[in-house]
Design an enzyme around this catalytic site. Structure first.
Site, short mmCIF file in Angstrom:
data_model
loop_
_atom_site.label_atom_id
_atom_site.label_comp_id
_atom_site.label_asym_id
_atom_site.label_seq_id
_atom_site.Cartn_x
_atom_site.Cartn_y
_atom_site.Cartn_z
N LYS A 73 3.09 1.61 -1.74
CA LYS A 73 3.78 1.33 -3.01
C LYS A 73 3.21 2.28 -4.06
CE LYS A 73 4.92 -2.49 -6.15
NZ LYS A 73 4.88 -3.95 -6.32
N GLU B 74 12.89 -0.10 -3.95
CA GLU B 74 12.52 0.38 -5.28
C GLU B 74 12.73 -0.76 -6.26
OE1 GLU B 74 14.33 4.05 -6.35
OE2 GLU B 74 13.29 4.13 -8.28
N ASP C 195 5.96 -14.42 -10.33
CA ASP C 195 7.24 -13.78 -10.00
C ASP C 195 7.66 -14.14 -8.56
OD1 ASP C 195 9.49 -12.22 -10.42
OD2 ASP C 195 8.46 -10.30 -10.08
N ILE D 251 8.07 2.65 -6.22
CA ILE D 251 8.86 2.88 -5.02
C ILE D 251 8.01 2.51 -3.81
CG2 ILE D 251 10.20 4.57 -3.73
CD1 ILE D 251 10.20 6.33 -6.24
N VAL D 252 8.64 1.85 -2.83
CA VAL D 252 7.90 1.45 -1.63
C VAL D 252 8.40 2.29 -0.44
CG1 VAL D 252 7.28 -0.47 -0.11
CG2 VAL D 252 7.66 -0.89 -2.55
P1 ADP Z 1 8.59 -4.21 -7.15
O1 ADP Z 1 7.48 -4.47 -8.12
O2 ADP Z 1 9.19 -2.88 -7.34
O3 ADP Z 1 9.56 -5.36 -7.07
P2 ADP Z 1 7.72 -5.00 -4.47
O4 ADP Z 1 6.27 -5.03 -4.09
O5 ADP Z 1 8.40 -6.31 -4.67
O6 ADP Z 1 7.88 -4.05 -5.73
O7 ADP Z 1 8.49 -4.16 -3.36
C1 ADP Z 1 9.89 -3.90 -3.46
C2 ADP Z 1 10.56 -4.20 -2.11
O8 ADP Z 1 10.00 -3.34 -1.10
C3 ADP Z 1 10.35 -5.62 -1.61
O9 ADP Z 1 11.32 -6.52 -2.12
C4 ADP Z 1 10.45 -5.44 -0.09
O10 ADP Z 1 11.80 -5.43 0.31
C5 ADP Z 1 9.86 -4.05 0.12
N1 ADP Z 1 8.42 -4.15 0.47
C6 ADP Z 1 7.38 -4.32 -0.39
N2 ADP Z 1 6.20 -4.39 0.25
C7 ADP Z 1 6.48 -4.26 1.57
C8 ADP Z 1 5.69 -4.27 2.79
N3 ADP Z 1 4.37 -4.43 2.75
N4 ADP Z 1 6.34 -4.12 3.96
C9 ADP Z 1 7.68 -3.95 3.99
N5 ADP Z 1 8.47 -3.95 2.92
C10 ADP Z 1 7.90 -4.11 1.71
MG MG Z 2 9.35 -7.24 -6.26
#
Ligand code: ADP
Ligand code: MG
Length: 167
Positions: free
Chosen positions: A33, A12, A127, A17-18
Site C-alpha cells: 500500500k 485504490e 472505518d 494505491i494497493v
Molecule cells: P484505502 O485507505 O485506500 O481504502 P485499503 O487498505 O482499504 O485502502 O485498500 C483498498 C483496497 O485494496 C481494499 O478494499 C482491498 O480490496 C484491497 N486490499 C487492501 N489490502 C489488501 C491486502 N492485504 N490483500 C489484498 N487486497 C488488499
Molecule cells: Mg479502505
C-alpha cells in the site's frame, strides 16, 4: 522497493494505491500500500500506525491483517501486508444469492474477534465496512485499513469525535 516485483494493481482508495507484489527473495506474495506524504498529513495518523505495528509484533492476531514491514518511498511510504484474496464487499457483490445465515455468523464472529483485539490494545478502527474486511483464500476474515484508526486512552476524560466516516 527493489525487493519487490509488482504483479498488478489491486485497489485504490482514499489513502493510497494497493498493489499485488512478490517479494523477490522469498517468493512470497504480498500487498503493497503506497501512501503519499501529502495525503498522510491529513490521513493516516503516524502514532496509530506505530501502535498497530507494535501490537502486531507482540501478538499475532488471526483477525487483523498482518503488517509485515513499512519503509519510506519517494515522497511517502509503503506498507507491506500479507496478501489476501478478496474483501467482503467483493464477496457480497460476486455471489448470486445473499450470504447464508452460517456465513454471516462466521464472518461476524471473526469481525468481532478482530475488533475485540483492537480494543484490548486501545485502538479504535473508525472505518469498519465491507471493503476494509479482507477475506483470505481459506475464507478467513481480517480487519484492514487502519487509515483512520486512533489510539484511545482508557483513563477517561477525553472526548472523541462522535462520527468519523462510515457509520
Ligand atoms: P484505502 O485507505 O485506500 O481504502 P485499503 O487498505 O482499504 O485502502 O485498500 C483498498 C483496497 O485494496 C481494499 O478494499 C482491498 O480490496 C484491497 N486490499 C487492501 N489490502 C489488501 C491486502 N492485504 N490483500 C489484498 N487486497 C488488499
Ligand atoms: Mg479502505
Amino acid at each position: 522497493m527493489e525487493q519487490y516485483s509488482i504483479l498488478g494493481r489491486i485497489g485504490e482508495g482514499a489513502h493510497g494505491i494497493v498493489f499485488k507484489a512478490k517479494q523477490v527473495e522469498t517468493g512470497e506474495t504480498v500487498a503493497l500500500k503506497k501512501v503519499a506524504l501529502r495525503k498522510l498529513e491529513d490521513g493516516i495518523p503516524n502514532q496509530a500506525l506505530r501502535e498497530i505495528k507494535a501490537v502486531q509484533e507482540i501478538e499475532d492476531n488471526q483477525h487483523v491483517v498482518k503488517l509485515k514491514d513499512v519503509f519510506p518511498h519517494g515522497t511517502g511510504f509503503v506498507l507491506v501486508f500479507e496478501y489476501m484474496l478478496s474483501d467482503l464487499s467483493e464477496v457480497i457483490r460476486n455471489s448470486d444469492r445473499p450470504l447464508t445465515e452460517s456465513q454471516v455468523k462466521g464472518y461476524m464472529m471473526m469481525l468481532l474477534k478482530g475488533v475485540a483485539f483492537c480494543h484490548e490494545n486501545s485502538i479504535m478502527h473508525r472505518d469498519l465496512k465491507p471493503a476494509n474486511l479482507l477475506i483470505s483464500s481459506t475464507g478467513h476474515l481480517k480487519i484492514a485499513d487502519f487509515g483512520l484508526a486512533r489510539v484511545f486512552s482508557t483513563q477517561g476524560g477525553r472526548l472523541y469525535s462522535h462520527q468519523v466516516a462510515t457509520r
